[in-house]
Motif scaffolding. Sequence first.
Motif, PDB file in Angstrom:
ATOM      1  N   ALA B  21       0.849  -1.245   0.014  1.00  0.00           N
ATOM      2  CA  ALA B  21       0.153   0.189  -0.169  1.00  0.00           C
ATOM      3  C   ALA B  21       0.889   1.135   0.025  1.00  0.00           C
ATOM      4  CB  ALA B  21      -0.897  -0.018   1.217  1.00  0.00           C
ATOM      5  N   SER B  22       2.080   1.204   0.663  1.00  0.00           N
ATOM      6  CA  SER B  22       2.879   2.379   0.521  1.00  0.00           C
ATOM      7  C   SER B  22       3.381   2.579  -0.738  1.00  0.00           C
ATOM      8  CB  SER B  22       4.129   2.090   1.627  1.00  0.00           C
ATOM      9  OG  SER B  22       3.595   1.653   2.923  1.00  0.00           O
ATOM     10  N   TYR B  23       3.600   1.531  -1.344  1.00  0.00           N
ATOM     11  CA  TYR B  23       4.252   1.767  -3.046  1.00  0.00           C
ATOM     12  C   TYR B  23       3.049   2.279  -3.433  1.00  0.00           C
ATOM     13  CZ  TYR B  23       8.455  -0.936  -2.028  1.00  0.00           C
ATOM     14  OH  TYR B  23       9.639  -1.506  -1.833  1.00  0.00           O
ATOM     15  N   GLN B  24       1.616   1.771  -3.434  1.00  0.00           N
ATOM     16  CA  GLN B  24       0.671   1.853  -4.279  1.00  0.00           C
ATOM     17  C   GLN B  24       0.241   3.444  -4.182  1.00  0.00           C
ATOM     18  OE1 GLN B  24      -1.673  -1.347  -3.061  1.00  0.00           O
ATOM     19  NE2 GLN B  24      -0.671  -2.708  -4.688  1.00  0.00           N
ATOM     20  N   ALA B  25       0.656   4.048  -2.841  1.00  0.00           N
ATOM     21  CA  ALA B  25       0.192   5.382  -2.754  1.00  0.00           C
ATOM     22  C   ALA B  25       1.214   6.502  -3.639  1.00  0.00           C
ATOM     23  CB  ALA B  25       0.250   5.643  -1.341  1.00  0.00           C
ATOM     24  N   LEU B  26       2.071   5.770  -4.176  1.00  0.00           N
ATOM     25  CA  LEU B  26       2.922   6.686  -5.246  1.00  0.00           C
ATOM     26  C   LEU B  26       3.071   6.258  -6.639  1.00  0.00           C
ATOM     27  CD1 LEU B  26       6.126   7.030  -2.565  1.00  0.00           C
ATOM     28  CD2 LEU B  26       4.378   8.995  -3.352  1.00  0.00           C
ATOM     29  N   VAL B  91      17.942  -9.722  -2.987  1.00  0.00           N
ATOM     30  CA  VAL B  91      16.677  -8.963  -3.126  1.00  0.00           C
ATOM     31  C   VAL B  91      17.327  -7.263  -3.485  1.00  0.00           C
ATOM     32  CG1 VAL B  91      15.675 -10.295  -0.861  1.00  0.00           C
ATOM     33  CG2 VAL B  91      17.359  -8.401  -0.362  1.00  0.00           C
ATOM     34  N   ASN B  92      15.852  -6.765  -3.666  1.00  0.00           N
ATOM     35  CA  ASN B  92      16.159  -5.425  -4.111  1.00  0.00           C
ATOM     36  C   ASN B  92      15.734  -4.379  -2.967  1.00  0.00           C
ATOM     37  OD1 ASN B  92      17.180  -5.442  -6.587  1.00  0.00           O
ATOM     38  ND2 ASN B  92      15.358  -6.231  -7.572  1.00  0.00           N
ATOM     39  N   ALA B  93      16.111  -3.120  -3.244  1.00  0.00           N
ATOM     40  CA  ALA B  93      15.811  -1.957  -2.124  1.00  0.00           C
ATOM     41  C   ALA B  93      14.254  -1.734  -2.386  1.00  0.00           C
ATOM     42  CB  ALA B  93      16.520  -0.658  -2.472  1.00  0.00           C
ATOM     43  N   SER B  94      13.793  -1.959  -3.546  1.00  0.00           N
ATOM     44  CA  SER B  94      12.474  -1.634  -3.948  1.00  0.00           C
ATOM     45  C   SER B  94      12.018  -2.567  -4.510  1.00  0.00           C
ATOM     46  CB  SER B  94      12.376  -0.324  -5.001  1.00  0.00           C
ATOM     47  OG  SER B  94      11.011  -0.388  -5.537  1.00  0.00           O
ATOM     48  N   LEU B  95      10.564  -3.222  -4.043  1.00  0.00           N
ATOM     49  CA  LEU B  95       9.871  -4.342  -4.583  1.00  0.00           C
ATOM     50  C   LEU B  95       9.363  -4.015  -6.001  1.00  0.00           C
ATOM     51  CD1 LEU B  95       7.732  -5.354  -1.258  1.00  0.00           C
ATOM     52  CD2 LEU B  95       9.817  -6.497  -2.433  1.00  0.00           C
ATOM     53  N   TYR B  96       9.220  -2.719  -6.218  1.00  0.00           N
ATOM     54  CA  TYR B  96       8.551  -2.374  -7.744  1.00  0.00           C
ATOM     55  C   TYR B  96       9.757  -1.675  -8.503  1.00  0.00           C
ATOM     56  CZ  TYR B  96       3.806  -3.017  -5.785  1.00  0.00           C
ATOM     57  OH  TYR B  96       2.577  -3.618  -5.317  1.00  0.00           O
ATOM     58  N   SER B  97       9.654  -1.905  -9.830  1.00  0.00           N
ATOM     59  CA  SER B  97      10.322  -1.264 -10.799  1.00  0.00           C
ATOM     60  C   SER B  97      10.135   0.560 -10.633  1.00  0.00           C
ATOM     61  CB  SER B  97      10.025  -1.378 -12.071  1.00  0.00           C
ATOM     62  OG  SER B  97      10.717  -0.893 -13.184  1.00  0.00           O
ATOM     63  N   ILE B  98      11.092   1.152 -10.310  1.00  0.00           N
ATOM     64  CA  ILE B  98      11.034   2.698 -10.013  1.00  0.00           C
ATOM     65  C   ILE B  98      11.227   3.507 -11.403  1.00  0.00           C
ATOM     66  CG2 ILE B  98      11.820   2.464  -7.798  1.00  0.00           C
ATOM     67  CD1 ILE B  98      14.413   3.601  -8.446  1.00  0.00           C
ATOM     68  N   TYR B  99      10.585   4.690 -11.440  1.00  0.00           N
ATOM     69  CA  TYR B  99      10.615   5.609 -12.706  1.00  0.00           C
ATOM     70  C   TYR B  99      12.117   6.223 -12.150  1.00  0.00           C
ATOM     71  CZ  TYR B  99       5.934   4.626 -14.216  1.00  0.00           C
ATOM     72  OH  TYR B  99       4.714   4.087 -14.720  1.00  0.00           O
ATOM     73  N   ALA B 107      14.437   8.188  -1.473  1.00  0.00           N
ATOM     74  CA  ALA B 107      14.974   8.252  -0.152  1.00  0.00           C
ATOM     75  C   ALA B 107      14.000   8.437   1.167  1.00  0.00           C
ATOM     76  CB  ALA B 107      16.095   8.866  -0.053  1.00  0.00           C
ATOM     77  N   GLY B 108      13.186   9.403   0.655  1.00  0.00           N
ATOM     78  CA  GLY B 108      12.295   9.620   1.595  1.00  0.00           C
ATOM     79  C   GLY B 108      11.042   8.271   1.727  1.00  0.00           C
ATOM     80  N   PHE B 109      10.806   8.025   0.663  1.00  0.00           N
ATOM     81  CA  PHE B 109       9.980   6.724   0.651  1.00  0.00           C
ATOM     82  C   PHE B 109      10.659   5.778   1.449  1.00  0.00           C
ATOM     83  CE2 PHE B 109       9.207   2.349  -1.255  1.00  0.00           C
ATOM     84  CZ  PHE B 109       7.901   2.526  -1.108  1.00  0.00           C
ATOM     85  N   MET B 110      11.975   5.394   1.441  1.00  0.00           N
ATOM     86  CA  MET B 110      12.455   4.362   1.887  1.00  0.00           C
ATOM     87  C   MET B 110      12.626   4.661   3.480  1.00  0.00           C
ATOM     88  SD  MET B 110      15.231   3.470  -1.023  1.00  0.00           S
ATOM     89  CE  MET B 110      16.211   2.354   0.119  1.00  0.00           C
ATOM     90  N   GLN B 112      10.084   5.806   5.104  1.00  0.00           N
ATOM     91  CA  GLN B 112       8.754   5.754   5.730  1.00  0.00           C
ATOM     92  C   GLN B 112       8.825   4.403   6.891  1.00  0.00           C
ATOM     93  OE1 GLN B 112       5.331   5.331   2.923  1.00  0.00           O
ATOM     94  NE2 GLN B 112       5.996   6.896   1.812  1.00  0.00           N
ATOM     95  N   ALA B 113       8.235   4.739   7.854  1.00  0.00           N
ATOM     96  CA  ALA B 113       8.179   3.698   8.882  1.00  0.00           C
ATOM     97  C   ALA B 113       7.800   2.336   8.618  1.00  0.00           C
ATOM     98  CB  ALA B 113       7.316   4.043  10.007  1.00  0.00           C
ATOM     99  N   ALA B 114       6.574   2.167   7.719  1.00  0.00           N
ATOM    100  CA  ALA B 114       6.164   0.788   7.468  1.00  0.00           C
ATOM    101  C   ALA B 114       7.250   0.094   6.477  1.00  0.00           C
ATOM    102  CB  ALA B 114       4.897   0.967   6.805  1.00  0.00           C
ATOM    103  N   VAL B 115       7.608   0.837   5.202  1.00  0.00           N
ATOM    104  CA  VAL B 115       8.475   0.505   4.424  1.00  0.00           C
ATOM    105  C   VAL B 115       9.912  -0.048   4.923  1.00  0.00           C
ATOM    106  CG1 VAL B 115       9.821   1.000   2.233  1.00  0.00           C
ATOM    107  CG2 VAL B 115       7.541   1.853   2.746  1.00  0.00           C
ATOM    108  N   ARG B 116      10.317   1.020   5.832  1.00  0.00           N
ATOM    109  CA  ARG B 116      11.768   0.417   6.492  1.00  0.00           C
ATOM    110  C   ARG B 116      11.459  -0.659   7.423  1.00  0.00           C
ATOM    111  NH1 ARG B 116      15.345   5.151   8.844  1.00  0.00           N
ATOM    112  NH2 ARG B 116      16.857   3.972  10.311  1.00  0.00           N
ATOM    113  N   ALA B 117      10.527  -0.736   8.236  1.00  0.00           N
ATOM    114  CA  ALA B 117      10.141  -1.859   9.192  1.00  0.00           C
ATOM    115  C   ALA B 117      10.272  -3.250   8.554  1.00  0.00           C
ATOM    116  CB  ALA B 117       9.045  -1.550  10.190  1.00  0.00           C
TER     117      ALA B 117
END
Lengths: 262, 262
Positions: B21-26, B91-99, B107-110, B112-117
């Motif tokens: 959901a954190s990814y989907q919000a962006l 593994v990757n830093a991001s689960l989704y392909s980034i633009y 960096a700000g996304f990463m 986020q508490a839920a993402v980091r945890a």
Amino acid sequence: MRWDPGPPPSFATLFEQAPLASYQALPAKFRLEWGPIYYRGRLDGSARLLIVGQDPSADENLVRRAMVGTAGQRVQGLLRKLGLDHGYVIVNASLYSIYGQFDAEMAGFMDQAAVRAWRNRLLDQLAQPGLQAVVGFGKAAAKVLDDWPGAAAFKAAQRLFQAQHPTARAPAALLKSWNQTLAALAPLLTPDPGVTPDPSPYPLSGFREQDLARVPAADLPFGMPAWLGQGDMATRLIKGQAKLKTPAANAAILWTAQADQG
Amino acid sequence: MRWDPGPPPSFATLFEQAPLASYQALPAKFRLEWGPIYYRGRLDGSARLLIVGQDPSADENLVRRAMVGTAGQRVQGLLRKLGLDHGYVIVNASLYSIYGQFDAEMAGFMDQAAVRAWRNRLLDQLAQPGLQAVVGFGKAAAKVLDDWPGAAAFKAAQRLFQAQHPTARAPAALLKSWNQTLAALAPLLTPDPGVTPDPSPYPLSGFREQDLARVPAADLPFGMPAWLGQGDMATRLIKGQAKLKTPAANAAILWTAQADQG
């Protein structure tokens, strides 16, 4: 998360012995570049219905499972009407995508000793004690079942059915054959838990959106996009393949997302 | 036949809890339509090297495993030089392909508490007793490892490495960083049976064909074409994505066969 991890060892061993060289000897007949597609569904002996189709197409080449495109979603709709969302297994007459339709040359290929022997071993291994019925879709499947010694027991018990291919051209004839199959087959099958059979016939005018069902995640490899199993997602780069007569190293499949979130 | 059946239950459960959901919000930041890509390699505790990359691209979206395209084949070549053909996990830093690239917004996304945890739980679960070293490729991976409390033990033991991203623009700087990593890392790793480490440095002029290694079938889903794991097989329909700024339901990936037999 549910997914299909791949075949159990007994089928992995059988798949390793598939007559791929027989296919590879006919590069004008098979889209060899995408490799063989072996199955979809239950290989663990829990299948109550065995389905035989014709050959994989672009969607199946992408997903590496049989009957996941439009034809597969039509068959999945029929399975739902039969009360099944899990207890089936699907294989095809041909392991590779074929150029054109089932014809005399294909029939001749299917008569090759190595091809026929392996296919019958596959069907024998799929015909486990809990299997309640067998359905073939299309002419290639009809030949497969005609050539399979194990079909005799299912024929004798009136548990073997031939229906038209799910994307046959004339909807009325296709759906008439599906209605006949549905009516005769439904009483023979134990439904999956929580699935209520719906033996009401299809209207002969053609498939409606509601007549298709999505391919369950339990039939797909791990980690596919959430939308996979529905829609018309794959096309070959050269549509219709009118010009591409043999496998080409630069053959391509275009995979279109079916939703804005996967 | 060898293949990767998908994650064991402990990782499947963790993946189910991923902060999608954190990814989907962006939607302007991630190619959401292709879904998350979680890993490649050993999740059964047998990995001796943990690799952290940046994000999946078109090849990875197709195969549903991390690092299977050109970047992955370069990393696989490094693994071979390190004596590994099986005992690693990626593994990757991001689960989704980034633009675009890793930037302040990412960096700000990463952060986020839920993402980091969740990411740190993933790394904790990967840091099993037999793990001998950790390597991050690129800036996003560097941030992931900087933010992971579990990195401290590997840092203290000089078993944590940062190298440039496998497709970083300047080959000399990239390969210099890989040579440093290779020289320091090779002595720390127990090679896989039958693989002889080759710690000879890369020439700084650029990757040669022989510096790439194919992704092993044991890392891929069941039944992929025989040629899969090598070559440059996937491209987005709109190359470079200069115009496509948000996920689109009609986004497409073109999958090109890498040989005339699969």
